[in-house]
Design an enzyme around this catalytic site. Structure first.
Site, PDB file in Angstrom:
ATOM      1  N   GLY B 246       0.835  -1.195   0.000  1.00 40.25           N
ATOM      2  CA  GLY B 246       0.000   0.000   0.000  1.00 40.25           C
ATOM      3  C   GLY B 246       0.869   1.244   0.000  1.00 40.25           C
ATOM      4  N   GLY B 475       1.263  -6.261   4.397  1.00 33.93           N
ATOM      5  CA  GLY B 475       2.613  -6.796   4.449  1.00 33.93           C
ATOM      6  C   GLY B 475       3.287  -6.542   5.771  1.00 33.93           C
ATOM      7  N   ARG B 637       6.981  -0.997  22.846  1.00 33.33           N
ATOM      8  CA  ARG B 637       6.865  -2.435  23.034  1.00 33.33           C
ATOM      9  C   ARG B 637       6.781  -3.118  21.676  1.00 33.33           C
ATOM     10  NH1 ARG B 637       1.527  -5.067  25.055  1.00 33.33           N
ATOM     11  NH2 ARG B 637       2.203  -7.166  25.640  1.00 33.33           N
ATOM     12  N   ILE B 638       7.550  -4.165  21.501  1.00 29.98           N
ATOM     13  CA  ILE B 638       7.592  -4.884  20.233  1.00 29.98           C
ATOM     14  C   ILE B 638       6.696  -6.118  20.339  1.00 29.98           C
ATOM     15  CG2 ILE B 638       9.098  -6.149  18.642  1.00 29.98           C
ATOM     16  CD1 ILE B 638       9.439  -3.024  18.713  1.00 29.98           C
ATOM     17  N   PRO B 641       8.974  -9.495  17.136  1.00 30.43           N
ATOM     18  CA  PRO B 641      10.287  -9.035  16.683  1.00 30.43           C
ATOM     19  C   PRO B 641      10.648  -9.512  15.268  1.00 30.43           C
ATOM     20  CG  PRO B 641      10.473 -10.546  18.566  1.00 30.43           C
ATOM     21  CD  PRO B 641       9.018 -10.227  18.406  1.00 30.43           C
ATOM     22  N   LYS B 710       4.541   1.653  19.763  1.00 35.81           N
ATOM     23  CA  LYS B 710       4.779   2.745  18.823  1.00 35.81           C
ATOM     24  C   LYS B 710       4.820   2.160  17.416  1.00 35.81           C
ATOM     25  CE  LYS B 710       7.622   5.621  21.917  1.00 35.81           C
ATOM     26  NZ  LYS B 710       9.001   6.165  22.058  1.00 35.81           N
ATOM     27  N   GLY B 711       5.120   2.985  16.438  1.00 30.70           N
ATOM     28  CA  GLY B 711       5.093   2.529  15.051  1.00 30.70           C
ATOM     29  C   GLY B 711       6.462   2.145  14.532  1.00 30.70           C
ATOM     30  N   GLU B 714       7.521   3.029   9.072  1.00 31.40           N
ATOM     31  CA  GLU B 714       8.065   4.089   8.227  1.00 31.40           C
ATOM     32  C   GLU B 714       9.410   4.605   8.698  1.00 31.40           C
ATOM     33  OE1 GLU B 714       4.408   6.558   6.763  1.00 31.40           O
ATOM     34  OE2 GLU B 714       3.830   5.549   8.593  1.00 31.40           O
TER      35      GLU B 714
END
Lengths: 175, 750
Positions: B246, B475, B637-638, B641, B710-711, B714
């Site tokens: 996307g 993805g 926090r992941i 992984p 968090k993100g 990007e």
């Protein structure tokens, strides 16, 4: 004028009526046989998403006219797993996270199967990267892809002594 | 391994945090994952778009008769016969609406604009029909490039963002500066080029429509399509189980899809439209071109006194999305004075839109190059310079960070890369083959937006759960990570959670964009799961027959499909037992979640990272290769992984692409893009990508949102572009400030 071709697809012999000489192998698979695992990314032979094995060799299905394939054998992503058992390359792609959106994945896997059966890559990551460079992955899963090809090659050669991919030159499934 | 059941990786502790393989992995490696264009409803017609070959003017005529006469062609949609729409395509639909081209008139405003839609019984006939239209044009000169464009002061940048932000007095800051550097950086138009071209299969039933289409914002899109077609929003169903990438281009409503949906209604048959690769260079958005100027003032010890970042951001002649590139200078380096400003420039191009790290990518590229130049100007190591100006609070606002492990990112990345061995001066290193070697770095940063989201979690009689939210997996791994969050909230193994997603009739999972999807949809799932467990707990503690009876004040914990008394874990019951005894077939937990708005007003919310790059350059041929790339990122926090590492790798590869490959080149004479294909619009192939390392730096964040996420999608681009450009300088001594850096730039700079 309608005409027909005989085409073996994933081990199944077919007589396919073609009403149009403009139909590519890719559009035949996707729009007429509804084997949609093979993807269209560019329709120009530039991205590799439509890679299938034609008589055991890697080709871009988008650049191949269906009418020219009378008597040929095609293996697509749908024909790779042996029933419930994934092909070693498919399993390695999952294990190594060699995919993200998954759209280029069928083409990547068919390319990998092709190059392993051709015995070109060995265990050299540089050669794998080079040989897999006809398949674009926009998500950037290349590291996992390279690792998956190497691991699958290892698994296949351990099984048989040579990296037998289950697809022979004549395209018939060895099993 | 059976295609039906994929064993999860062995795990310890909670479900979230484990490196599970993708839940959709089997579907994707066997070709059974269905993307929009894979659908073939009964009676399907094929649509092919005809697009303009000029960039400005009008279509004088088209040979519609020739197209219609072609065997198999059913209809040709042009401005002359296009049925009415219920929304003016020139009116932007908030919040993410753009003006669209839907054959409203004969004008041409950019190259590759839709000018007709040919619908036929087969793809081949529709393709030929479109070619037979042979349009004739009245052509006006195309406005291409900075000199020809029309400049304007934009009321907003990106989606409603302020065009100018000031903190402190920059002029005073420059007056106090011992050293001042200026850098002008140019970034090109870039196109998303998801591997899956935009596609839609539209099928009407009366005034209801079902759309198979890749979509990053299901609920918003349903509302927009409903408005365009004058039907209730509930009459629009979008199925988007998988997106073939996307990158922002599938969140925005575009004209081509509307035309295909319109054709399906007009002809009362299902219609499929898939754009050609070339047609994706126009009507479906891109990253707009920028020309940026950065001025940095500092004391002789490298302490910043002022930072001024201006971006001239290109947009189309008729709409207003502007790359908010200069905003990249707001959150990162401590400076007593910061001024960021944007100016717009109108060109005859399709309207730009958000593309992976919109603003952040272009702005970071410029900022990180300028910061490197600043470090060079005061004779400092680039890492030492960045640490010297490390921001303990958000520079432009003074807000505290909710968390910021950037120092650890710098340390771990630098150690792993071997940064301390880097010679300060440029042109000092060669490899054994005589190639020039350079090392560069950049800081990565990306914000943490949060979108409203909803979810439903149903605990079933057999102790398993059904979890539903209309999330989008393009993805990034939403199917997997979101199911892990849900499983954790429900105290179940992910294998016991059936996860339904990618469908607009499910609870709205918000937008899959801004790197905020896992946090936003994840919070909804966390709360829906919590609601289901709370209801189940109520059943148990109020039931005298339960071993948990009366434990309401003590509290229960949910784990492995059982509820346990908090004070006495020997007393527990399975979910199935509790449901069976209560005579219930299920309990349904729901949530409508959003972040507490005061979190963002009181705190600065960002993921951070540091990227270190090595390039090798052939001194004779100028060929540039990225040979090593190490990133260290801290993003709360992941959840998974394995998938997060893949997101970082993907972002870093986009960084390589930005730095060295991607550029849409427009012909100044015609305004047409000359390389609108994947052979000449270069994106990295496997051989372009060196071994990558992404270090996942631990970071706890109890503030950013209740799940601490968090993100990650990007941030990998930011930092990487600058790191590579700075490595090119370090290898050659040449500062190249125009992206992508090309062989000829390296050679001519010698």
């Amino acid at each position: 004028m309608p005409f027909s071709i005989s085409l073996t697809v994933n081990g199944q012999p077919n007589s396919i009526a073609l009403d149009d000489p403009r139909v590519t192998l890719l559009d035949l698979l996707r729009e007429r046989l509804h084997l949609t695992g093979t993807k269209k990314g560019c329709d120009r032979g530039q991205c590799g998403a439509c890679t299938v094995l034609l008589d055991g060799r890697r080709i871009n299905a988008c650049l191949t006219l269906a009418a020219s394939l009378d008597g040929s054998t095609v293996t697509t992503i749908e024909g790779l797993a042996d029933g419930a058992e994934l092909h070693a390359v498919q399993a390695a792609f999952i294990a190594c996270d060699g995919l993200q959106c998954g759209y280029c994945t069928p083409g990547q896997i068919m390319s990998a199967v092709g190059l392993l059966s051709e015995g070109h890559a060995g265990d050299d990551p540089e050669r794998v990267r080079e040989l897999m460079s006809g398949n674009i992955c926009r998500c950037g899963a290349y590291q996992g892809i390279t690792q998956a090809v190497l691991e699958a090659g290892h698994v296949l050669s351990q099984k048989t002594g040579v990296p037998d991919t289950g697809v022979q030159e004549n395209g018939r499934n060895a099993a | 391994m059976s295609p039906e059941k994929q064993p999860a990786t062995s795990r310890y502790g909670s479900n979230a945090g484990q490196p599970l393989t993708r839940r959709d992995g089997i579907l994707k490696v066997t070709g059974r994952a269905t993307y929009a264009a894979d659908n073939h409803p009964e009676g399907l017609l094929y649509a092919v778009m005809a697009v303009s070959r000029i960039a400005r003017g009008r279509v004088r005529s088209m040979n519609v008769d020739a197209a219609k006469a072609h065997s198999g062609v059913v209809e040709v949609l042009t401005p002359a016969n296009r049925p009415p729409l219920f929304h003016d395509p020139h009116e932007k639909m908030p919040p993410f609406g753009f003006r669209v081209e839907v054959l409203q008139d004969d004008s041409v405003r950019y190259g590759n604009q839709p000018i007709a839609l040919v619908i036929a019984e087969t793809l081949e006939a529709a393709t030929e029909g479109a070619a037979l239209l042979d349009p004739q044009y009245d052509t006006e000169p195309a406005r291409v490039g900075r000199e020809a464009g029309i400049r304007f002061d934009p009321p907003a940048v990106s989606i409603g963002g302020p065009p100018k932000t000031a903190h402190g007095d920059v002029e005073a800051g420059f007056s106090n500066a011992a050293i001042t550097v200026e850098a002008e950086v140019e970034t090109p138009p870039q196109y998303h080029n998801a591997m899956e071209p935009h596609a839609v299969v539209a099928e009407w039933d009366g005034n209801r429509v079902v759309l198979d289409m890749p979509n990053q914002a299901l609920a918003l899109s349903c509302a927009s399509y409903a408005a365009f077609f004058g039907i209730p929003v509930d009459n629009v169903t979008i199925r988007s189980p998988f997106l073939g990438g996307g990158f922002g281009s599938k969140a925005i409503l575009n004209g081509p899809q509307i035309l295909a949906i319109l054709a399906a209604r007009m002809l009362n048959r299902p219609v499929k439209l898939a754009l050609t690769r070339a047609q994706m260079y126009g009507p479906v958005g891109h990253r707009g071109q920028t020309w940026q100027k950065i001025r940095i003032g500092m004391e002789s010890d490298g302490t910043l006194t002022a930072l001024h970042h201006r971006s001239l951001s290109a947009t189309s002649a008729f709409d207003d999305f502007l790359e908010p590139a200069a905003n990249a200078s707001l959150p990162l380096y401590a400076s007593p004075a910061i001024l960021v400003e944007h100016e717009g420039i109108r060109l005859d191009t399709g309207t730009p839109g958000p593309m992976r790290a919109p603003g952040e990518a272009s702005g970071s590229a410029a900022l990180e190059v300028a910061i490197d130049e600043a470090a060079q100007a005061c004779g400092m190591d680039p890492l030492a310079f960045r640490l010297k100006n490390y921001a303990e609070t958000e520079p432009a606002t003074g807000k505290p960070f909710s968390s910021k492990a950037l120092r650890t990112c710098y340390e771990e990345g630098a150690t792993r890369f071997g940064w301390s061995r880097r010679p300060r001066a440029a042109g000092q290193m060669r490899d054994e083959n005589g190639l020039l070697v350079g090392w560069g770095m950049g800081t990565a940063v990306f914000g943490c937006p949060h979108f409203p989201a909803e979810a439903r979690a149903t605990l079933r009689a057999d102790g398993t759960a059904l979890v539903e939210t209309g999330a989008a997996d393009m993805g990034q791994g939403a199917w997997t990570a979101l199911a892990q969050i849900a499983a954790e909230a429900l105290g179940l193994d992910p294998d016991q959670v059936e996860f339904h997603s990618g469908l607009s009739t499910l609870p709205d999972a918000g937008i899959a964009g801004g790197s905020g999807h896992t946090a936003s949809a994840g919070l909804a799932l966390n709360q829906a799961g919590g609601d289901a467990i709370a209801q189940l707990s109520d059943l148990a503690v109020n039931d005298p027959a339960s071993r948990l009876f009366g434990a309401g004040n003590i509290g229960l914990t949910a784990r492995n499909g059982r509820l346990y008394r908090r004070d006495d874990e020997s007393r527990s019951e399975s979910y199935a037992e509790i449901l069976a005894r209560s005579g219930r077939s299920d309990v349904v937990g729901t949530a409508k979640s959003n972040r507490d708005p005061t979190v963002a007003t009181d705190h600065a919310l960002y993921s951070h990272g540091a990227v270190f790059a090595e390039v090798k350059i052939d001194p004779d041929l100028g060929q540039i290769r990225t040979t090593r790339l190490v990133g260290a990122f801290a993003a709360g926090r992941i959840i998974n992984p394995r998938l997060v590492q893949s997101q970082y790798f993907g972002g870093m590869i986009w960084g390589i692409s930005f730095a060295l490959h991607e550029e849409a080149i427009t012909d100044k004479r015609t305004g047409r893009i000359m390389n609108a294909d994947l052979a000449e619009y270069h994106v990295p192939v496997n051989a372009d990508v060196p071994p990558l390392e992404a270090i996942l730096v631990p970071e706890d964040d109890a503030i950013v949102n209740p799940i601490g996420v968090k993100g990650v999608g990007e941030i990998g681009i930011t930092g990487t572009v600058g790191a590579i450009a700075n490595a090119v300088w370090h290898a050659t001594g040449s500062r190249i400030r125009k992206f992508p850096i090309r062989i000829e730039d390296v050679l001519s700079a010698r």
